[in-house]
Design a protein around this motif. Structure first.
Motif, PDB file in Angstrom:
ATOM      1  N   ALA A  76       0.766  -1.034   0.139  1.00 16.60           N
ATOM      2  CA  ALA A  76       0.132   0.124   0.003  1.00 16.60           C
ATOM      3  C   ALA A  76       0.873   1.402   0.143  1.00 16.60           C
ATOM      4  O   ALA A  76       0.730   2.187  -0.475  1.00 16.60           O
ATOM      5  N   VAL A  77       1.818   1.097   0.813  1.00 14.00           N
ATOM      6  CA  VAL A  77       2.909   2.455   0.982  1.00 14.00           C
ATOM      7  C   VAL A  77       3.410   2.615  -0.616  1.00 14.00           C
ATOM      8  O   VAL A  77       3.437   3.624  -1.011  1.00 14.00           O
ATOM      9  N   LEU A  78       3.857   1.327  -1.164  1.00 16.96           N
ATOM     10  CA  LEU A  78       4.561   1.633  -2.492  1.00 16.96           C
ATOM     11  C   LEU A  78       3.646   2.096  -3.327  1.00 16.96           C
ATOM     12  O   LEU A  78       3.968   3.068  -4.050  1.00 16.96           O
ATOM     13  N   GLY A  79       2.303   1.765  -3.577  1.00 10.39           N
ATOM     14  CA  GLY A  79       1.125   2.265  -4.435  1.00 10.39           C
ATOM     15  C   GLY A  79       1.209   3.695  -4.222  1.00 10.39           C
ATOM     16  O   GLY A  79       0.985   4.483  -5.086  1.00 10.39           O
ATOM     17  N   LEU A  80       0.949   4.251  -2.936  1.00 12.90           N
ATOM     18  CA  LEU A  80       0.634   5.545  -2.530  1.00 12.90           C
ATOM     19  C   LEU A  80       1.802   6.509  -2.852  1.00 12.90           C
ATOM     20  O   LEU A  80       1.661   7.434  -3.493  1.00 12.90           O
ATOM     21  N   VAL A  81       3.095   5.972  -2.536  1.00 14.25           N
ATOM     22  CA  VAL A  81       4.241   6.960  -2.952  1.00 14.25           C
ATOM     23  C   VAL A  81       4.567   7.010  -4.564  1.00 14.25           C
ATOM     24  O   VAL A  81       4.702   8.147  -5.283  1.00 14.25           O
ATOM     25  N   LEU A  82       4.663   6.109  -5.184  1.00 11.49           N
ATOM     26  CA  LEU A  82       4.532   5.872  -6.633  1.00 11.49           C
ATOM     27  C   LEU A  82       3.652   6.892  -7.409  1.00 11.49           C
ATOM     28  O   LEU A  82       3.853   7.601  -8.348  1.00 11.49           O
ATOM     29  N   ILE A  83       2.441   6.366  -6.915  1.00 11.37           N
ATOM     30  CA  ILE A  83       1.342   7.284  -7.724  1.00 11.37           C
ATOM     31  C   ILE A  83       1.241   8.841  -7.396  1.00 11.37           C
ATOM     32  O   ILE A  83       1.125   9.631  -8.097  1.00 11.37           O
TER      33      ILE A  83
END
Length: 153
Positions: free
Chosen positions: A13-20
């Protein structure tokens, strides 16, 4: 293979949040409008996984023979779905966090906010359904089987 751990979901979830969020920071003006029903695909997958979970659960509780390969595939599907759902939940939260404060200045941000909310809900539903499917694929304890020994499951 181990069952999905909460930290795996948090990392996704954190990866998705930061990347997007970074993508939106640099390229929001160049992106097409987010479709309102973009997240609905995950809701459909969630419904399918819930149906599969109840089917597997009833077979195991009924003492019927359940193929090990089918269970392994279901666990793999559940694991992949929970991680994808967590990643996309973070991505939709990032989209919402970027567009919601800008809805007064950007016309597209109003509809993109609605799309982001729908995406967050559908992605979270997929995570929940996948975790339920994974739970239903666990080997039952003796008390879950009714205390009988020799039950296949």
């Amino acid at each position: 293979m181990h069952f999905t751990r909460p930290r795996d979901l948090v990392v996704a979830a954190v990866l998705g949040l930061v990347l997007i969020y970074v993508v939106f920071q640099f390229a929001y003006g160049d992106l097409p409008q987010l479709p309102l029903l973009a997240g609905v695909t995950f809701a459909v997958l969630a419904v399918i996984e819930v149906i599969l979970a109840y089917s597997i659960r009833s077979r195991i509780r009924g003492g019927r023979v359940v193929g090990a390969i089918g269970i392994a595939r279901s666990v793999a599907l559940a694991k992949a779905s929970s991680l994808a759902g967590a990643f996309m939940t973070g991505a939709w939260v990032a989209a919402f966090a970027y567009v919601f404060p800008r809805r007064d200045e950007l016309v597209a941000a109003v509809s993109d906010s609605r799309s982001a909310v729908a995406g967050v809900v559908c992605s979270a539903l997929l995570v929940a359904a996948a975790l339920w499917l994974e739970h239903c694929c666990r080997t039952p304890s003796e008390s879950d089987r009714g205390g009988t020994r020799g039950t296949t499951g």
